[in-house]
Design a protein around this motif. Sequence first.
Motif, PDB file in Angstrom:
ATOM      1  N   GLN A 165       3.966  -4.603  -5.016  1.00 51.53           N
ATOM      2  CA  GLN A 165       2.800  -3.765  -5.253  1.00 51.53           C
ATOM      3  C   GLN A 165       2.765  -2.611  -4.270  1.00 51.53           C
ATOM      4  O   GLN A 165       3.074  -2.776  -3.095  1.00 51.53           O
ATOM      5  CB  GLN A 165       1.523  -4.591  -5.116  1.00 51.53           C
ATOM      6  N   GLU A 166       2.395  -1.434  -4.769  1.00 52.59           N
ATOM      7  CA  GLU A 166       2.271  -0.271  -3.902  1.00 52.59           C
ATOM      8  C   GLU A 166       0.880  -0.250  -3.281  1.00 52.59           C
ATOM      9  O   GLU A 166      -0.126  -0.356  -3.983  1.00 52.59           O
ATOM     10  CB  GLU A 166       2.506   1.022  -4.698  1.00 52.59           C
ATOM     11  N   HIS A 167       0.821  -0.107  -1.971  1.00 55.36           N
ATOM     12  CA  HIS A 167      -0.460  -0.081  -1.275  1.00 55.36           C
ATOM     13  C   HIS A 167      -0.955   1.360  -1.191  1.00 55.36           C
ATOM     14  O   HIS A 167      -1.037   1.965  -0.120  1.00 55.36           O
ATOM     15  CB  HIS A 167      -0.307  -0.703   0.110  1.00 55.36           C
TER      16      HIS A 167
END
Length: 289
Positions: free
Chosen positions: A100-102
Amino acid sequence: MIVAEYARDPWASGIVDGSVIDTRYTLVDDLIIYKSRIFLVPGSKVKQSILRALHDSPTVGHPGYFKTYRQVWEWFTWKGLKSDVLQYVRECPVCQQNKQEHTFPAGLLQPLPIPDQKWECISMDFITGFPKAQGYDCIYLSPTDGWTDGDSEQVGGRLFEELRGWSAEGMGEMDSFVVPRAGDLLQESKDIVDALKDNMPYKQSTLKKSGSEKLKPRYYEPFRIIKRVGELAYELELPADSRVHNVFHVLRLKKALGQHVVPSTVLPPLDDEGKLILVPESILDSREK
C-alpha cells in the motif's frame, strides 16, 4: 565473478596488483574490502543478484527500502548503492502489486454542479425488479433539482423496503400509494441533501479507500492506458474476454514502474460475482472430525 570484474576495471585492478595505493581499501582473498564490506565496481552484474537475494527471497519477504539497504550495506558497498536499492525496491513487481502507498488518495470528488434555477437540469430513473401489475414492472422516478444518482438509489431502496411486503396480486392497488409516497420521500431526502451540501469539501478531503481481503493483491498486472476519461478516470486495454469494465477511477490505479514493463494480456480468474477463483495446487493432508 567479482574478481573477474576487478580485472576489467582499471582502478580495481590497480588495487589488486598494488599499483594503486589507497589505505582505505584492503585486499582479502582477492576481494577488495572497504570498511569491512566487499567492494563492487561500477556497473557490476553482481548487484542484481545481491538485490534479488536480499529483497526477493522468501526468507526476507520483500522488505522496504530502508531494511533492504541495511541488509545490502552490511555486506557490500559500491558507488550509488542507495539509489540502486531505492530504484530496485520501487520497481519490484511484487511490491507494486501488494504494498500500500502511504500517500493521500488521488483526486477529489467531482460532484455535479448545483443548478441555479428549477428545470435547469432534468434527470430520470427507472426502479425495476417489481412483479408485474397492470402490465408494468417498474416505477418511473423523476428527481428534483440538485439530485444525484445516489439520491435516487436511496429513495428507490426505501421504496423497495415499503413495497416488499406486497404480493403480486396486490400490486394493482398501489397506484394511489406509490406516487404521493414517493413525493414525500423525495422531499425528505432533498432536505437531507441540502443540509449536507456545506459538508461536501470535508467529504472530498476525507474520502478513503475501503478495506479488502488481507492476502489479496492490491493491484494486478500492468495494463496499457488507452485514454483518459473525464478528470479522474482512465480506460485500460483489457483482454477481449474480460468481464470487468475497463474504465477505472485513479484511486484504483497505480503507475507501473520499471525499465522493462510489459503490459499483461490476461486477467486473474474471476467467478460470476467478480471474485478471485482460488484453487489449491495440492492437498497435503486432511482430517475428518
